[in-house]
Design a protein around this motif. Structure first.
Motif, PDB file in Angstrom:
ATOM      1  N   ASP A   1       0.759  -1.202   0.088  1.00 16.50           N
ATOM      2  CA  ASP A   1      -0.071  -0.090   0.035  1.00 16.50           C
ATOM      3  C   ASP A   1       0.830   1.123   0.037  1.00 16.50           C
ATOM      4  O   ASP A   1       2.005   1.367   0.462  1.00 16.50           O
ATOM      5  CB  ASP A   1      -0.904   0.156   1.184  1.00 16.50           C
ATOM      6  CG  ASP A   1      -2.161   0.872   1.103  1.00 16.50           C
ATOM      7  OD1 ASP A   1      -3.386   0.181   0.954  1.00 16.50           O
ATOM      8  OD2 ASP A   1      -1.988   2.152   0.814  1.00 16.50           O
ATOM      9  N   LEU A   2       0.276   2.283  -0.635  1.00 17.28           N
ATOM     10  CA  LEU A   2       1.058   3.643  -0.616  1.00 17.28           C
ATOM     11  C   LEU A   2       0.925   4.225   0.726  1.00 17.28           C
ATOM     12  O   LEU A   2       1.917   5.142   1.144  1.00 17.28           O
ATOM     13  CB  LEU A   2       0.434   4.391  -1.701  1.00 17.28           C
ATOM     14  CG  LEU A   2       1.028   5.732  -2.212  1.00 17.28           C
ATOM     15  CD1 LEU A   2       2.487   5.172  -2.541  1.00 17.28           C
ATOM     16  CD2 LEU A   2       0.720   6.305  -3.502  1.00 17.28           C
ATOM     17  N   SER A   3      -0.127   4.129   1.516  1.00 13.89           N
ATOM     18  CA  SER A   3      -0.389   4.571   2.707  1.00 13.89           C
ATOM     19  C   SER A   3       0.674   4.152   3.835  1.00 13.89           C
ATOM     20  O   SER A   3       0.563   2.879   4.359  1.00 13.89           O
ATOM     21  CB  SER A   3      -1.769   4.714   3.032  1.00 13.89           C
ATOM     22  OG  SER A   3      -2.012   4.987   4.349  1.00 13.89           O
TER      23      SER A   3
ATOM     24  N   VAL B   1       0.141   0.832   6.257  1.00 10.62           N
ATOM     25  CA  VAL B   1       1.473  -0.168   6.342  1.00 10.62           C
ATOM     26  C   VAL B   1       1.679  -0.248   7.818  1.00 10.62           C
ATOM     27  O   VAL B   1       2.013  -1.410   8.378  1.00 10.62           O
ATOM     28  CB  VAL B   1       2.417   0.243   5.392  1.00 10.62           C
ATOM     29  CG1 VAL B   1       3.759  -0.848   5.750  1.00 10.62           C
ATOM     30  CG2 VAL B   1       2.080   0.084   4.085  1.00 10.62           C
ATOM     31  N   ASP B   2       2.112   0.847   8.412  1.00 10.33           N
ATOM     32  CA  ASP B   2       2.463   0.584  10.014  1.00 10.33           C
ATOM     33  C   ASP B   2       1.449   0.078  10.770  1.00 10.33           C
ATOM     34  O   ASP B   2       1.707  -0.614  11.786  1.00 10.33           O
ATOM     35  CB  ASP B   2       2.573   2.215  10.317  1.00 10.33           C
ATOM     36  CG  ASP B   2       3.692   2.811   9.825  1.00 10.33           C
ATOM     37  OD1 ASP B   2       4.810   2.221   9.300  1.00 10.33           O
ATOM     38  OD2 ASP B   2       3.951   4.248   9.935  1.00 10.33           O
TER      39      ASP B   2
ATOM     40  N   LYS C   1       2.231  -3.185  12.812  1.00 14.08           N
ATOM     41  CA  LYS C   1       2.112  -3.415  14.254  1.00 14.08           C
ATOM     42  C   LYS C   1       1.094  -4.604  14.700  1.00 14.08           C
ATOM     43  O   LYS C   1       1.300  -5.314  15.855  1.00 14.08           O
ATOM     44  CB  LYS C   1       1.223  -1.910  15.026  1.00 14.08           C
ATOM     45  CG  LYS C   1       2.094  -0.888  14.943  1.00 14.08           C
ATOM     46  CD  LYS C   1       1.144   0.293  15.614  1.00 14.08           C
ATOM     47  CE  LYS C   1       2.264   1.417  15.125  1.00 14.08           C
ATOM     48  NZ  LYS C   1       1.489   2.565  15.373  1.00 14.08           N
ATOM     49  N   LYS C   2       0.165  -5.114  13.835  1.00  9.68           N
ATOM     50  CA  LYS C   2      -0.500  -6.579  14.163  1.00  9.68           C
ATOM     51  C   LYS C   2       0.349  -7.754  13.477  1.00  9.68           C
ATOM     52  O   LYS C   2      -0.266  -8.843  13.138  1.00  9.68           O
ATOM     53  CB  LYS C   2      -1.675  -6.174  13.511  1.00  9.68           C
ATOM     54  CG  LYS C   2      -2.557  -5.310  13.837  1.00  9.68           C
ATOM     55  CD  LYS C   2      -3.117  -5.336  14.990  1.00  9.68           C
ATOM     56  CE  LYS C   2      -4.030  -4.102  15.381  1.00  9.68           C
ATOM     57  NZ  LYS C   2      -4.832  -4.253  16.635  1.00  9.68           N
TER      58      LYS C   2
ATOM     59  N   ASN D   1       3.882  -3.704   2.967  1.00 10.08           N
ATOM     60  CA  ASN D   1       5.142  -3.013   2.632  1.00 10.08           C
ATOM     61  C   ASN D   1       4.668  -1.725   1.905  1.00 10.08           C
ATOM     62  O   ASN D   1       3.387  -1.724   1.273  1.00 10.08           O
ATOM     63  CB  ASN D   1       5.702  -4.060   1.367  1.00 10.08           C
ATOM     64  CG  ASN D   1       6.224  -5.144   1.841  1.00 10.08           C
ATOM     65  OD1 ASN D   1       7.169  -5.347   2.352  1.00 10.08           O
ATOM     66  ND2 ASN D   1       5.367  -6.369   1.660  1.00 10.08           N
ATOM     67  N   ASN D   2       5.262  -0.616   2.356  1.00  7.36           N
ATOM     68  CA  ASN D   2       4.893   0.499   1.671  1.00  7.36           C
ATOM     69  C   ASN D   2       5.546   0.802   0.461  1.00  7.36           C
ATOM     70  O   ASN D   2       6.842   0.607   0.141  1.00  7.36           O
ATOM     71  CB  ASN D   2       5.726   1.575   2.774  1.00  7.36           C
ATOM     72  CG  ASN D   2       5.051   2.907   2.623  1.00  7.36           C
ATOM     73  OD1 ASN D   2       5.947   3.983   2.398  1.00  7.36           O
ATOM     74  ND2 ASN D   2       3.852   3.226   2.116  1.00  7.36           N
TER      75      ASN D   2
END
Length: 98
Positions: free
Chosen positions: A69-71, A75-76, A80-81, A86-87
């Motif tokens: 994803d671009l966001s 991605v973060d 975290k999960k 991947n960004n």
């Protein structure tokens, strides 16, 4: 890189907005994709994943999932999960995984 819209800065805002746009059927869109998985599905590459609903299904069913994803905030959130997120800008990919 262009400025990110406020909708893509928070998964919670994204979910609210998309649920409104889908007339309360936001979760159904993921179920509609998942129903096409069969017993032979062992790997999923999700482009522009946004939410981690399909990733969660994959984890619960021992299916390898990778998402792009671009966001950065999406991605973060996924990382975290403990998801393989991947960004990346998929428009810049030269080769996609099988």
């Amino acid at each position: 890189m262009e400025e990110t819209s406020f909708i893509y800065k928070s998964i919670h805002v994204y979910r609210i907005i998309l649920n409104i746009l889908y007339f309360g059927k936001y979760n159904q869109r993921f179920k509609d994709v998942i129903k096409h998985f069969d017993s032979n599905t062992n790997s999923v590459t999700e482009l522009c994943f946004g939410d981690i609903k399909i990733a969660k299904y994959c984890k619960e069913n021992a299916i390898n999932w990778v998402g792009y994803d671009l966001s950065k905030s999406f991605v973060d959130f996924a990382k975290k999960k403990n998801y393989n997120a991947n960004n990346a800008d998929i428009m810049e990919f030269d080769d996609y995984s099988k």
